[in-house]
Design a protein around this motif. Structure first.
Motif, PDB file in Angstrom:
ATOM      1  N   UNK A  86       0.829  -1.205   0.000  1.00  0.00           N
ATOM      2  CA  UNK A  86       0.000   0.000   0.000  1.00  0.00           C
ATOM      3  C   UNK A  86       0.866   1.258   0.000  1.00  0.00           C
ATOM      4  N   UNK A  87       1.924   1.230  -0.796  1.00  0.00           N
ATOM      5  CA  UNK A  87       2.818   2.372  -0.919  1.00  0.00           C
ATOM      6  C   UNK A  87       2.480   3.234  -2.129  1.00  0.00           C
ATOM      7  N   UNK A  88       1.495   2.812  -2.917  1.00  0.00           N
ATOM      8  CA  UNK A  88       1.093   3.549  -4.109  1.00  0.00           C
ATOM      9  C   UNK A  88      -0.237   4.224  -3.808  1.00  0.00           C
ATOM     10  N   UNK A  89      -0.344   5.482  -4.145  1.00  0.00           N
ATOM     11  CA  UNK A  89      -1.591   6.208  -3.937  1.00  0.00           C
ATOM     12  C   UNK A  89      -2.348   6.224  -5.262  1.00  0.00           C
ATOM     13  N   UNK A  90      -3.535   5.659  -5.271  1.00  0.00           N
ATOM     14  CA  UNK A  90      -4.351   5.617  -6.473  1.00  0.00           C
ATOM     15  C   UNK A  90      -5.165   6.909  -6.546  1.00  0.00           C
ATOM     16  N   UNK A  91      -5.057   7.592  -7.656  1.00  0.00           N
ATOM     17  CA  UNK A  91      -5.817   8.836  -7.805  1.00  0.00           C
ATOM     18  C   UNK A  91      -7.056   8.645  -8.669  1.00  0.00           C
ATOM     19  N   UNK A  92      -7.058   7.632  -9.525  1.00  0.00           N
ATOM     20  CA  UNK A  92      -8.227   7.332 -10.356  1.00  0.00           C
ATOM     21  C   UNK A  92      -8.117   5.920 -10.874  1.00  0.00           C
ATOM     22  N   UNK A  93      -9.232   5.404 -11.366  1.00  0.00           N
ATOM     23  CA  UNK A  93      -9.246   4.032 -11.872  1.00  0.00           C
ATOM     24  C   UNK A  93      -8.470   3.933 -13.179  1.00  0.00           C
ATOM     25  N   UNK A  94      -7.864   2.786 -13.403  1.00  0.00           N
ATOM     26  CA  UNK A  94      -7.094   2.546 -14.612  1.00  0.00           C
ATOM     27  C   UNK A  94      -7.971   1.762 -15.576  1.00  0.00           C
TER      28      UNK A  94
END
Length: 97
Positions: A86-94
């Motif tokens: 959980x080191x990546x921050x998701x800003x929007x869906x891919x």
């Protein structure tokens, strides 16, 4: 009408159109040269240069702390391990479509 005649007519139309525009521009610039008062925008530098001291104190250079550890690219395996941690921050869906 064959292609050669069409090309010649088209070239003549374009040539006359751009020739008319160029001559119109030259006539307009000749008229503007006769105007005695010209509006010119000028800038005057009123600031004086200031020599800055280097950021070193007795304790050493001041550093800014940043939460970014690395800004380089990662391989796909490293990306999945970062996602599991959980080191990546998701800003929007891919979207894969």
């Amino acid at each position: 009408m064959n292609w050669i005649k069409f090309t010649i007519w088209l070239s003549a139309i374009y040539g006359s159109y751009y020739g008319l525009l160029i001559s119109w521009d030259f006539l307009g610039s000749a008229k503007s040269k006769n105007i005695e008062e010209r509006n010119e925008l000028t800038f005057v530098e009123t600031e004086t240069p200031v020599r800055l001291q280097s950021g070193t104190d007795d304790a050493g250079p001041a550093r800014l702390e940043s939460p970014i550890v690395s800004s380089g690219g990662v391989r796909i395996k490293q990306m999945f391990s970062l996602a599991q941690q959980e080191a990546i921050e998701f800003t929007r869906a891919v979207s894969f479509s």
